[in-house]
Motif scaffolding. Structure first.
Motif, PDB file in Angstrom:
ATOM      1  N   ASP A 234      17.409  42.725  41.507  1.00 19.91           N
ATOM      2  CA  ASP A 234      16.385  41.898  40.849  1.00 19.91           C
ATOM      3  C   ASP A 234      14.988  42.461  41.070  1.00 19.91           C
ATOM      4  N   ILE A 235      14.735  42.971  42.259  1.00 11.59           N
ATOM      5  CA  ILE A 235      13.415  43.547  42.543  1.00 11.59           C
ATOM      6  C   ILE A 235      13.175  44.780  41.686  1.00 11.59           C
ATOM      7  N   SER A 236      14.187  45.626  41.553  1.00 16.41           N
ATOM      8  CA  SER A 236      14.011  46.843  40.754  1.00 16.41           C
ATOM      9  C   SER A 236      13.649  46.502  39.320  1.00 16.41           C
ATOM     10  N   VAL A 237      14.293  45.468  38.759  1.00 16.08           N
ATOM     11  CA  VAL A 237      13.969  45.037  37.398  1.00 16.08           C
ATOM     12  C   VAL A 237      12.590  44.413  37.355  1.00 16.08           C
ATOM     13  N   TYR A 238      12.287  43.582  38.340  1.00 17.27           N
ATOM     14  CA  TYR A 238      11.015  42.849  38.346  1.00 17.27           C
ATOM     15  C   TYR A 238       9.817  43.793  38.375  1.00 17.27           C
TER      16      TYR A 238
END
Length: 270
Positions: A234-238
């Motif tokens: 999720d962090i990589s996408v965010y």
């Protein structure tokens, strides 16, 4: 949907979904606008910002501003009379134009503030004054000098060269780093050709535009790893990476360890 609760020296607003207002100023009010979801398209002193959640913008008295939001977006606005903000002491403590606050934290605090104000006796001012004091204390802690690491560690081109065009590029990167940026759009902001822009950017900032974007994303990833329970995926996408593997490679090159190891060490250290 709009929620507005006012005291003699303060106004609290929560605005969700589609909204727009006209350019205006406040003579004796300090305003802090915090997107809590979606994007807030804000114009401050004729400069446009596409504010993402948590990217607070401060409006001092006499500064012209207006904004608009679309469906699914939402903002919290805190307005304080200057004597409330200063505690009766002039001049007012200065706040940087842009700061970062945790959108989940301020959303929770907003519910608490409004709940206390609604439950208080309107003829007894002490409850309102205590809430005002709590909000001022929160703003002092959350905003004053609280520049995000990505901006604190990287002096702007305006600070380095006084070039307003390249400064505009940095502002744009810090606002849109989660998007797929292109050299052409950045060069257009600097009023330069693509190749001249790459050379001038590197000369001013000390790294290429892409390296700078990566650094901003990595700093935001570090912040999320330390302060949230978001998954690595999720962090990589965010933060704007196209894949988790890309985040891993960039993070390892920049920080010297994997995101997972960084999170574990920060949690142990905290």
């Amino acid at each position: 949907m709009q929620i507005r609760i006012a005291t003699t020296g303060m106004e609290l607003w929560k605005i969700e979904h589609e909204f727009t207002n006209v350019p205006h100023v406040h003579d004796n009010w300090l305003q802090v606008t915090v997107p809590i979801q979606g994007t807030c398209h804000f114009t401050h002193e004729r400069r446009e910002y596409a504010l993402q959640e948590g990217c607070a913008l401060v409006q001092h008295p006499h500064e012209e501003h207006h904004f608009r939001t679309a469906g699914g977006a939402g903002v919290i606005i805190i307005q304080l009379q200057t004597d409330i903000w200063t505690g009766g002491v002039a001049p007012a403590p200065e706040l940087s134009l842009r700061q970062y606050v945790d959108p989940h934290d301020i959303r929770s605090r907003f519910r608490g503030w409004t709940g206390r104000l609604l439950a208080s006796d309107p003829v007894d001012p002490i409850a309102q004054q205590e809430t005002e004091a709590d909000i001022v204390a929160y703003l002092h802690h959350a905003l004053r000098g609280n520049i995000r690491p990505a901006e604190a560690d990287m002096p702007t081109v305006r600070q380095r060269t006084g070039d307003p065009h390249l400064a505009r590029v940095l502002d744009y990167i810090h606002t849109h780093y989660r998007s797929a940026l292109t050299l052409d759009e950045l060069a257009a902001l600097a009023l330069q050709s693509r190749y001249h822009f790459i050379r001038s950017f590197k000369a001013s900032v000390g790294m290429s535009p892409y390296q700078y974007v990566l650094r901003v994303r990595i700093e935001e990833a570090k912040h999320k790893l330390k302060t949230s329970n978001m998954t690595i995926v999720d962090i990589s996408v965010y933060v704007g990476f196209s894949s988790t593997s890309q985040l891993h490679r960039a993070f390892l090159n920049a920080v010297g360890m994997s995101p997972e190891l960084y999170r574990s060490r920060m949690r142990v250290g905290g």
